[in-house]
Enzyme design. Sequence first.
Site, mmCIF file in Angstrom:
data_model
loop_
_atom_site.group_PDB
_atom_site.id
_atom_site.type_symbol
_atom_site.label_atom_id
_atom_site.label_comp_id
_atom_site.label_asym_id
_atom_site.label_seq_id
_atom_site.Cartn_x
_atom_site.Cartn_y
_atom_site.Cartn_z
ATOM 1 N N ASP A 1 0.868 -1.178 0.000
ATOM 2 C CA ASP A 1 0.000 0.000 0.000
ATOM 3 C C ASP A 1 0.904 1.227 0.000
ATOM 4 O OD1 ASP A 1 -1.921 -1.935 0.279
ATOM 5 O OD2 ASP A 1 -2.981 -0.945 1.926
ATOM 6 N N LYS B 1 -6.657 3.105 -3.255
ATOM 7 C CA LYS B 1 -7.012 3.096 -1.834
ATOM 8 C C LYS B 1 -7.341 4.513 -1.397
ATOM 9 C CE LYS B 1 -5.012 1.963 2.710
ATOM 10 N NZ LYS B 1 -3.875 1.324 3.405
ATOM 11 N N LYS C 1 -9.897 -0.045 -2.529
ATOM 12 C CA LYS C 1 -9.756 -0.321 -1.099
ATOM 13 C C LYS C 1 -10.210 0.898 -0.304
ATOM 14 C CE LYS C 1 -6.517 -1.573 2.589
ATOM 15 N NZ LYS C 1 -5.151 -2.059 2.936
#
Length: 217
Positions: A95, A156, A184
């Site tokens: 991430d 994300k 996400k």
Amino acid sequence: MTERDLFDLAPYIDHTQLDPLATTADIERCCAEAEQWKFAAVCIMPVWVKTAVQLLHRTPVKVCTVIGFPSGAHTSTTKLYEAQEAVESGATELDVVINLGWLKEGNTEAVYRDIAQICGETGVTVKAILETTVLTEEEKKLAVDICLDAGVAFLKTSTGWRGGATVADVRLLKRLSRDRVGIKASGGIRTREQALALIDAGATRLGTSRSLDLMQV
């Protein structure tokens, strides 16, 4: 009990432990919970990747870590090294916080190179953290275009350090990405109802440290 009560959230959840004060015992607990509940992944700080890999190597739970976290303002060389080291240690998902200052000043080529080199050099699942709460709608669109071109697997919403995921932002990312990548939602997800609303909006993963609360029907 309704159909929504029976909906299994576990495959959507990245069980998150990103507290700088976390100890070995905290990581062991996080991994044990992820294995017990069959969560998609654990998301932990880079220093804990080897520990998590050792604990979860006999399970289907993926090991995810954060890169350039939480600011995204590390040098590109540092972020690439951090990403490569994490993958060498066994992480299969990264991430990565994009460089928000570059994005805001319109330095799109630098933002692209920063994330594209990690996608290209590591070969693992990369989730670009956009920090949507601090971006205008035009900046969100620009960030999505850059990250799609760079080869990310997920967009994300947030680190959780500057606010969290919203249904509106998840819907926007889904629309802008045209279902080319996963979404996400992360940051501030505390209830099952909130989690289900984000999934309804298009989230395919949920990052949360309150995973066990979400599993309570």
